[in-house]
Design a protein around this motif. Structure first.
Motif, PDB file in Angstrom:
ATOM      1  N   LEU A  86     -33.400-107.574 -60.923  1.00  0.00           N
ATOM      2  CA  LEU A  86     -32.039-108.031 -60.653  1.00  0.00           C
ATOM      3  C   LEU A  86     -31.297-107.049 -59.747  1.00  0.00           C
ATOM      4  CD1 LEU A  86     -30.856-109.394 -64.122  1.00  0.00           C
ATOM      5  CD2 LEU A  86     -31.590-110.690 -62.129  1.00  0.00           C
ATOM      6  N   GLY A  87     -31.520-105.749 -59.986  1.00  0.00           N
ATOM      7  CA  GLY A  87     -30.836-104.738 -59.196  1.00  0.00           C
ATOM      8  C   GLY A  87     -31.197-104.807 -57.731  1.00  0.00           C
ATOM      9  N   ASN A 110     -27.819-104.162 -74.584  1.00  0.00           N
ATOM     10  CA  ASN A 110     -28.695-104.261 -75.754  1.00  0.00           C
ATOM     11  C   ASN A 110     -28.607-105.604 -76.466  1.00  0.00           C
ATOM     12  OD1 ASN A 110     -26.026-103.380 -76.941  1.00  0.00           O
ATOM     13  ND2 ASN A 110     -27.221-103.576 -78.830  1.00  0.00           N
ATOM     14  N   THR A 111     -27.599-106.419 -76.131  1.00  0.00           N
ATOM     15  CA  THR A 111     -27.470-107.724 -76.782  1.00  0.00           C
ATOM     16  C   THR A 111     -28.090-108.854 -75.956  1.00  0.00           C
ATOM     17  OG1 THR A 111     -25.272-108.043 -75.810  1.00  0.00           O
ATOM     18  CG2 THR A 111     -25.362-107.063 -78.009  1.00  0.00           C
ATOM     19  N   VAL A 112     -28.800-108.502 -74.877  1.00  0.00           N
ATOM     20  CA  VAL A 112     -29.448-109.507 -74.031  1.00  0.00           C
ATOM     21  C   VAL A 112     -30.955-109.253 -74.027  1.00  0.00           C
ATOM     22  CG1 VAL A 112     -29.534-110.595 -71.756  1.00  0.00           C
ATOM     23  CG2 VAL A 112     -27.410-109.525 -72.545  1.00  0.00           C
ATOM     24  N   PHE A 113     -31.737-110.229 -74.443  1.00  0.00           N
ATOM     25  CA  PHE A 113     -33.186-110.091 -74.393  1.00  0.00           C
ATOM     26  C   PHE A 113     -33.634-109.978 -72.936  1.00  0.00           C
ATOM     27  CE2 PHE A 113     -32.916-112.728 -78.428  1.00  0.00           C
ATOM     28  CZ  PHE A 113     -33.201-111.654 -79.282  1.00  0.00           C
ATOM     29  N   ALA A 114     -34.671-109.176 -72.697  1.00  0.00           N
ATOM     30  CA  ALA A 114     -35.122-108.925 -71.322  1.00  0.00           C
ATOM     31  C   ALA A 114     -35.536-110.207 -70.617  1.00  0.00           C
ATOM     32  CB  ALA A 114     -36.286-107.931 -71.327  1.00  0.00           C
ATOM     33  N   HIS A 115     -36.260-111.080 -71.294  1.00  0.00           N
ATOM     34  CA  HIS A 115     -36.734-112.298 -70.627  1.00  0.00           C
ATOM     35  C   HIS A 115     -35.574-113.243 -70.328  1.00  0.00           C
ATOM     36  CE1 HIS A 115     -36.552-113.821 -74.769  1.00  0.00           C
ATOM     37  NE2 HIS A 115     -36.508-115.035 -74.248  1.00  0.00           N
ATOM     38  N   GLY A 132     -30.965-114.738 -65.320  1.00  0.00           N
ATOM     39  CA  GLY A 132     -29.738-114.542 -64.564  1.00  0.00           C
ATOM     40  C   GLY A 132     -28.535-115.230 -65.169  1.00  0.00           C
ATOM     41  N   PRO A 133     -27.470-115.378 -64.374  1.00  0.00           N
ATOM     42  CA  PRO A 133     -26.196-115.899 -64.852  1.00  0.00           C
ATOM     43  C   PRO A 133     -26.312-117.366 -65.249  1.00  0.00           C
ATOM     44  CG  PRO A 133     -26.193-115.702 -62.466  1.00  0.00           C
ATOM     45  CD  PRO A 133     -27.454-115.054 -62.948  1.00  0.00           C
ATOM     46  N   SER A 181     -22.444-106.893 -60.092  1.00  0.00           N
ATOM     47  CA  SER A 181     -23.314-107.034 -58.919  1.00  0.00           C
ATOM     48  C   SER A 181     -24.545-107.870 -59.233  1.00  0.00           C
ATOM     49  CB  SER A 181     -23.746-105.654 -58.400  1.00  0.00           C
ATOM     50  OG  SER A 181     -24.818-105.102 -59.162  1.00  0.00           O
ATOM     51  N   LEU A 182     -24.925-107.916 -60.518  1.00  0.00           N
ATOM     52  CA  LEU A 182     -26.095-108.690 -60.940  1.00  0.00           C
ATOM     53  C   LEU A 182     -25.751-110.160 -61.174  1.00  0.00           C
ATOM     54  CD1 LEU A 182     -27.666-106.209 -63.539  1.00  0.00           C
ATOM     55  CD2 LEU A 182     -27.993-106.302 -61.050  1.00  0.00           C
ATOM     56  N   GLY A 183     -24.483-110.503 -60.968  1.00  0.00           N
ATOM     57  CA  GLY A 183     -24.039-111.863 -61.207  1.00  0.00           C
ATOM     58  C   GLY A 183     -23.747-112.151 -62.659  1.00  0.00           C
TER      59      GLY A 183
END
Length: 207
Positions: free
Chosen positions: A19-20, A129-134, A139-140, A163-165
């Motif tokens: 994403l970055g 930490n409250t968002v799972f990686a997958h 994205g948004p 910046s990551l949306g």
């Protein structure tokens, strides 16, 4: 745009790096295995580079994409190399074997324990930490909660998240990291009791 160094080569490092780079940020990935770090940098593309583990990170923002059990030892090893940096702690402080209890000291959090180990001029911010990686790589629209004590550091993290949306939501001082880590447990509970892992925690703003 932001200048980011990611300490770690796992799933979350890959997600944030992807994403970055896509958002136009400068991304450096760092791991103990130089070959794996170089491979990840090539995979990310977009000018991503591989740093040297233990050397001063190039990024103004350093993302600790390592398990909590490794986080404090890693920042302690880096020592003054983290001086002046904004350090993002993304860890959840529970064990894989038992996702019902936090392993941090009573009244503290992983982020607060990490803050004790970094130089005084570094500023720790809890985020992601409250968002799972997958889910993150989808994205948004996603909300990213963050907490910290330094206003300028939080502003930098907020700008990076935007910046990551994604939508940054400031929950307050670093003491609130304890509750964000509790929210990580909540997510595991939801996932394991019928909701599944394709979920995200967010806030509806009502007019």
């Amino acid at each position: 745009m932001s200048s980011i160094s990611i300490l770690g080569l796992g799933t979350y490092a890959r997600a944030l790096g992807t994403l970055g780079v896509k958002a136009g940020n400068t991304v450096e990935v760092i791991g103990r295995d130089p070959a794996k770090a170089a491979d990840l940098a090539r995979e990310l593309g977009g000018g991503a580079t591989a740093g040297t583990f233990g050397a001063a990170p190039a990024g103004d923002i350093v993302i600790l994409a390592v398990p909590y059990a490794s986080a404090v030892p890693v920042v302690a090893q880096y020592g003054d190399a983290l001086a002046g940096k904004v350090v993002i702690d993304i860890s959840n402080t529970f064990t894989a074997a038992d996702s019902t209890e936090l392993v941090t000291p009573e009244g503290s959090s992983g982020a607060q324990e990490i803050a004790k180990a970094v130089p005084a001029s570094a500023h720790v911010v809890k985020a992601f930490n409250t968002v799972f990686a997958h889910v993150l790589v989808l994205g948004p629209p996603l909300d990213v909660f963050f907490a910290g004590d330094d206003a300028r550091a939080k502003a930098s993290v907020s700008a990076f998240i935007e910046s990551l949306g994604l939508r940054p939501l400031d929950v307050g001082s670093l003491e609130m990291a304890h509750w964000l880590e509790g929210a990580g447990l909540l997510m595991m509970g939801l996932a394991g009791h019928g909701a599944g892992f394709n979920i995200a925690l967010g806030v509806d703003l009502l007019s």
